[in-house]
Design an enzyme around this catalytic site. Structure first.
Site, PDB file in Angstrom:
ATOM      1  N   THR A  28      -2.752 -20.769  13.957  1.00  0.00           N
ATOM      2  CA  THR A  28      -2.040 -21.584  12.974  1.00  0.00           C
ATOM      3  C   THR A  28      -2.857 -21.816  11.706  1.00  0.00           C
ATOM      4  O   THR A  28      -2.327 -22.334  10.732  1.00  0.00           O
ATOM      5  CB  THR A  28      -1.658 -22.950  13.574  1.00  0.00           C
ATOM      6  OG1 THR A  28      -2.836 -23.616  14.029  1.00  0.00           O
ATOM      7  CG2 THR A  28      -0.689 -22.772  14.743  1.00  0.00           C
ATOM      8  N   HIS A  43     -13.778 -15.760  15.192  1.00  0.00           N
ATOM      9  CA  HIS A  43     -12.912 -16.061  16.340  1.00  0.00           C
ATOM     10  C   HIS A  43     -12.302 -14.779  16.893  1.00  0.00           C
ATOM     11  O   HIS A  43     -12.288 -14.558  18.105  1.00  0.00           O
ATOM     12  CB  HIS A  43     -11.797 -17.025  15.929  1.00  0.00           C
ATOM     13  CG  HIS A  43     -12.200 -18.458  15.953  1.00  0.00           C
ATOM     14  ND1 HIS A  43     -11.397 -19.435  16.486  1.00  0.00           N
ATOM     15  CD2 HIS A  43     -13.308 -19.085  15.509  1.00  0.00           C
ATOM     16  CE1 HIS A  43     -12.001 -20.605  16.372  1.00  0.00           C
ATOM     17  NE2 HIS A  43     -13.153 -20.420  15.769  1.00  0.00           N
TER      18      HIS A  43
END
Length: 68
Positions: A28, A43
């Site tokens: 998001t 990530h």
């Protein structure tokens, strides 16, 4: 729950990786600056090839409805 950079994502990834893959990460966050672009890259690299990523910065509920 935790603040920014408290390890929430890594903890959740470790939990789900106890189940058979492949795994789906619904992202998001938005990369508005170089620092965030770098964090997103880190990530994705940490998750590796067994993960799929679905970017949903505006409509999380809609993204969840699309997941089989």
């Amino acid at each position: 729950l935790g603040g920014a950079r408290s390890g929430k994502s890594a903890h959740a990834e470790r939990l789900i990786e106890q189940l058979p893959g492949p795994w789906l990460y619904i992202a998001t966050a938005q990369a508005f600056d170089d620092e965030m672009q770098d964090r997103i890259r880190q990530h994705r690299e940490r998750r590796g090839a067994d993960w799929q990523t679905l970017d949903a910065p505006f409509d999380l509920a809609g993204a969840l409805n699309e997941v089989p």
